[in-house]
Scaffold this motif. Structure first.
Motif, PDB file in Angstrom:
ATOM      1  N   TYR A   1      26.695 -25.145   9.108  1.00  0.00           N
ATOM      2  CA  TYR A   1      27.236 -25.292  10.456  1.00  0.00           C
ATOM      3  C   TYR A   1      28.587 -24.587  10.578  1.00  0.00           C
ATOM      4  CZ  TYR A   1      23.738 -28.583  12.065  1.00  0.00           C
ATOM      5  OH  TYR A   1      22.559 -29.146  12.464  1.00  0.00           O
ATOM      6  N   PRO A   2      28.649 -23.415  11.205  1.00  0.00           N
ATOM      7  CA  PRO A   2      29.957 -22.812  11.487  1.00  0.00           C
ATOM      8  C   PRO A   2      30.723 -23.662  12.495  1.00  0.00           C
ATOM      9  CG  PRO A   2      28.181 -21.199  11.737  1.00  0.00           C
ATOM     10  CD  PRO A   2      27.541 -22.561  11.665  1.00  0.00           C
ATOM     11  N   ILE A   3      31.989 -23.852  12.250  1.00  0.00           N
ATOM     12  CA  ILE A   3      32.885 -24.479  13.220  1.00  0.00           C
ATOM     13  C   ILE A   3      34.087 -23.549  13.289  1.00  0.00           C
ATOM     14  CG2 ILE A   3      33.755 -26.073  11.446  1.00  0.00           C
ATOM     15  CD1 ILE A   3      34.244 -28.074  13.828  1.00  0.00           C
ATOM     16  N   ASP A   4      33.991 -22.563  14.193  1.00  0.00           N
ATOM     17  CA  ASP A   4      34.815 -21.358  14.037  1.00  0.00           C
ATOM     18  C   ASP A   4      35.371 -20.780  15.327  1.00  0.00           C
ATOM     19  OD1 ASP A   4      32.498 -20.405  15.182  1.00  0.00           O
ATOM     20  OD2 ASP A   4      32.137 -18.851  13.693  1.00  0.00           O
ATOM     21  N   GLY A   5      35.273 -21.503  16.428  1.00  0.00           N
ATOM     22  CA  GLY A   5      35.802 -20.983  17.670  1.00  0.00           C
ATOM     23  C   GLY A   5      35.190 -19.658  18.088  1.00  0.00           C
ATOM     24  N   GLY A   6      33.957 -19.417  17.653  1.00  0.00           N
ATOM     25  CA  GLY A   6      33.249 -18.181  18.017  1.00  0.00           C
ATOM     26  C   GLY A   6      33.510 -17.023  17.083  1.00  0.00           C
ATOM     27  N   PHE A   7      34.182 -17.255  15.949  1.00  0.00           N
ATOM     28  CA  PHE A   7      34.605 -16.153  15.085  1.00  0.00           C
ATOM     29  C   PHE A   7      33.448 -15.303  14.572  1.00  0.00           C
ATOM     30  CE2 PHE A   7      36.023 -13.975  11.315  1.00  0.00           C
ATOM     31  CZ  PHE A   7      37.346 -13.670  11.558  1.00  0.00           C
ATOM     32  N   VAL A   8      32.395 -15.952  14.094  1.00  0.00           N
ATOM     33  CA  VAL A   8      31.299 -15.205  13.463  1.00  0.00           C
ATOM     34  C   VAL A   8      30.486 -14.409  14.475  1.00  0.00           C
ATOM     35  CG1 VAL A   8      29.121 -15.438  12.194  1.00  0.00           C
ATOM     36  CG2 VAL A   8      31.119 -16.735  11.470  1.00  0.00           C
ATOM     37  N   ASN A   9      30.149 -15.038  15.581  1.00  0.00           N
ATOM     38  CA  ASN A   9      29.210 -14.401  16.503  1.00  0.00           C
ATOM     39  C   ASN A   9      29.846 -13.697  17.696  1.00  0.00           C
ATOM     40  OD1 ASN A   9      26.816 -15.168  15.128  1.00  0.00           O
ATOM     41  ND2 ASN A   9      27.002 -17.240  15.962  1.00  0.00           N
ATOM     42  N   LEU A  10      31.102 -13.999  17.994  1.00  0.00           N
ATOM     43  CA  LEU A  10      31.698 -13.458  19.210  1.00  0.00           C
ATOM     44  C   LEU A  10      32.771 -12.406  18.958  1.00  0.00           C
ATOM     45  CD1 LEU A  10      32.011 -16.690  21.386  1.00  0.00           C
ATOM     46  CD2 LEU A  10      30.095 -15.085  21.221  1.00  0.00           C
ATOM     47  N   ASN A  11      33.189 -12.221  17.715  1.00  0.00           N
ATOM     48  CA  ASN A  11      34.154 -11.158  17.431  1.00  0.00           C
ATOM     49  C   ASN A  11      33.480  -9.808  17.499  1.00  0.00           C
ATOM     50  OD1 ASN A  11      36.864 -11.902  17.054  1.00  0.00           O
ATOM     51  ND2 ASN A  11      36.390 -12.876  15.104  1.00  0.00           N
ATOM     52  N   THR A  12      34.098  -8.824  18.127  1.00  0.00           N
ATOM     53  CA  THR A  12      33.540  -7.471  18.213  1.00  0.00           C
ATOM     54  C   THR A  12      34.562  -6.459  17.752  1.00  0.00           C
ATOM     55  OG1 THR A  12      34.280  -7.286  20.526  1.00  0.00           O
ATOM     56  CG2 THR A  12      32.045  -8.076  20.142  1.00  0.00           C
TER      57      THR A  12
ATOM     58  N   PHE B   1      51.654 -17.513  13.364  1.00  0.00           N
ATOM     59  CA  PHE B   1      50.731 -18.580  13.752  1.00  0.00           C
ATOM     60  C   PHE B   1      49.963 -18.180  15.000  1.00  0.00           C
ATOM     61  CE2 PHE B   1      49.509 -22.445  15.956  1.00  0.00           C
ATOM     62  CZ  PHE B   1      48.937 -23.197  14.947  1.00  0.00           C
ATOM     63  N   ASP B   2      50.678 -17.616  15.964  1.00  0.00           N
ATOM     64  CA  ASP B   2      50.022 -17.172  17.199  1.00  0.00           C
ATOM     65  C   ASP B   2      49.018 -16.062  16.921  1.00  0.00           C
ATOM     66  OD1 ASP B   2      49.900 -17.179  20.192  1.00  0.00           O
ATOM     67  OD2 ASP B   2      50.592 -15.120  19.901  1.00  0.00           O
ATOM     68  N   LYS B   3      49.380 -15.139  16.043  1.00  0.00           N
ATOM     69  CA  LYS B   3      48.492 -14.031  15.702  1.00  0.00           C
ATOM     70  C   LYS B   3      47.216 -14.539  15.026  1.00  0.00           C
ATOM     71  CE  LYS B   3      48.350  -9.650  13.141  1.00  0.00           C
ATOM     72  NZ  LYS B   3      49.141  -8.695  12.303  1.00  0.00           N
ATOM     73  N   LEU B   4      47.369 -15.438  14.066  1.00  0.00           N
ATOM     74  CA  LEU B   4      46.206 -15.989  13.368  1.00  0.00           C
ATOM     75  C   LEU B   4      45.343 -16.832  14.303  1.00  0.00           C
ATOM     76  CD1 LEU B   4      47.820 -17.030   9.960  1.00  0.00           C
ATOM     77  CD2 LEU B   4      46.398 -15.024  10.420  1.00  0.00           C
ATOM     78  N   SER B   5      45.991 -17.542  15.217  1.00  0.00           N
ATOM     79  CA  SER B   5      45.240 -18.370  16.165  1.00  0.00           C
ATOM     80  C   SER B   5      44.332 -17.517  17.032  1.00  0.00           C
ATOM     81  CB  SER B   5      46.201 -19.171  17.051  1.00  0.00           C
ATOM     82  OG  SER B   5      46.950 -20.090  16.287  1.00  0.00           O
ATOM     83  N   LYS B   6      44.830 -16.357  17.422  1.00  0.00           N
ATOM     84  CA  LYS B   6      44.081 -15.505  18.348  1.00  0.00           C
ATOM     85  C   LYS B   6      42.959 -14.723  17.672  1.00  0.00           C
ATOM     86  CE  LYS B   6      47.756 -15.119  21.764  1.00  0.00           C
ATOM     87  NZ  LYS B   6      48.810 -14.274  22.374  1.00  0.00           N
ATOM     88  N   THR B   7      42.830 -14.814  16.349  1.00  0.00           N
ATOM     89  CA  THR B   7      41.675 -14.179  15.702  1.00  0.00           C
ATOM     90  C   THR B   7      40.386 -14.944  15.992  1.00  0.00           C
ATOM     91  OG1 THR B   7      42.026 -15.374  13.617  1.00  0.00           O
ATOM     92  CG2 THR B   7      43.079 -13.212  13.845  1.00  0.00           C
ATOM     93  N   GLN B   8      40.518 -16.204  16.417  1.00  0.00           N
ATOM     94  CA  GLN B   8      39.349 -16.950  16.904  1.00  0.00           C
ATOM     95  C   GLN B   8      39.159 -16.610  18.378  1.00  0.00           C
ATOM     96  OE1 GLN B   8      40.188 -18.307  13.260  1.00  0.00           O
ATOM     97  NE2 GLN B   8      41.674 -18.787  14.823  1.00  0.00           N
ATOM     98  N   PRO B   9      37.971 -16.181  18.788  1.00  0.00           N
ATOM     99  CA  PRO B   9      37.761 -15.842  20.201  1.00  0.00           C
ATOM    100  C   PRO B   9      38.145 -16.954  21.164  1.00  0.00           C
ATOM    101  CG  PRO B   9      35.936 -15.028  18.904  1.00  0.00           C
ATOM    102  CD  PRO B   9      36.797 -15.850  17.962  1.00  0.00           C
ATOM    103  N   ILE B  10      38.054 -18.197  20.728  1.00  0.00           N
ATOM    104  CA  ILE B  10      38.407 -19.319  21.605  1.00  0.00           C
ATOM    105  C   ILE B  10      39.917 -19.393  21.840  1.00  0.00           C
ATOM    106  CG2 ILE B  10      38.786 -21.215  19.960  1.00  0.00           C
ATOM    107  CD1 ILE B  10      36.778 -22.848  21.684  1.00  0.00           C
TER     108      ILE B  10
END
Length: 259
Positions: free
Chosen positions: A248-259, A210-219
């Protein structure tokens, strides 16, 4: 700004738990008469009863979104009862993990039947009523999988890509009827499905995964069903009257902030 849906009739598919349940509750709190569509009658009725106990209007309906005539008959019954069909939220959906070569034809067809045909059937069933009213709001549940390439999500991504493009074409085709059509693209949202997935696939390691999956969102966390519901409320309300054909993405920055 308080957003209200007083006097509006709203149909929400897959509203017996998770995101759909939260949407049903927040729509009812805003004054809508909510119709909860759920294949599991007990789950759907439990949500409807909770809404009624807190002073809202809610009914549970049982139908299979993959069967067009069931959806047409359902919507006709709702309109006979309330006189209107103002809002459709196509939330019902199922998941699948696997690459192309790991996806059987049966699995592909199962995903298509619910995630693609189910959305089509819902829109097909309501559109004539919204045309007659010269008003309506349709909200489809897409996913970040419709926007970027996710590993091991071949069939699921296919289905959500179809939801995205159906949203665009319906928005375009019914502009003259004052029918708006938008979609939401969530990243990981903490629902009972997530907990069940972790329990089934990572027994004894649920908290770690759960912690690992949570941290895939930049937020740094998963979203909540309530956060998605608040966005849905806005997009289906008159406050969003100038918004159509938008994802409307609601993604904690996943699409635009993941590098």
């Amino acid at each position: 700004m308080e957003i209200r849906l007083d006097g509006k009739t709203a149909l929400i598919t897959g509203a017996g738990s998770g995101i759909g349940e939260s949407i049903a509750k927040i729509f009812a709190e805003a004054g809508a008469h909510v119709f909860i569509l759920e294949r599991d009658a007990a789950k759907g009725e439990a949500v409807a009863q909770t809404i009624r106990e807190t002073g809202g209007k809610a009914d549970c309906e049982v139908a299979d979104v993959s069967q067009q005539q069931e959806m047409v008959d359902l919507v006709n019954r709702i309109v006979d009862k309330t006189g209107r069909m103002d809002i459709l939220v196509n939330n019902a959906g199922i998941a699948h993990v696997g690459t192309l070569d790991a996806t059987s034809e049966a699995e592909f067809d199962r995903i298509y039947a619910v995630n693609v045909k189910g959305v089509y059937n819902g829109m097909y069933a309501v559109i004539k009523h919204m045309q007659r009213q010269k008003s309506g709001a349709i909200l489809n549940m897409a996913s970040i999988a419709s926007m970027i390439g996710l590993p091991d999500r071949f069939a699921y991504s296919m289905s959500k890509g179809a939801v995205l493009t159906m949203t665009y074409t319906v928005a375009r085709d019914y502009l003259a009827d004052n029918i708006r059509c938008n979609c939401i693209a969530p990243a990981r949202i903490h629902t009972p499905f997530v907990d069940g997935f972790l329990a089934d696939n990572y027994p004894g390691k649920e908290a770690e995964m759960f912690d690992k999956l949570s941290k895939t969102q930049p937020i740094g966390r998963m979203g909540t069903p309530e956060e998605v519901a608040k966005l849905a409320l806005y997009l289906c309300s008159d406050a969003a009257g100038f918004i159509t054909g938008t994802n409307y993405p609601i993604d904690g920055g996943f699409v635009n902030l993941n590098t």
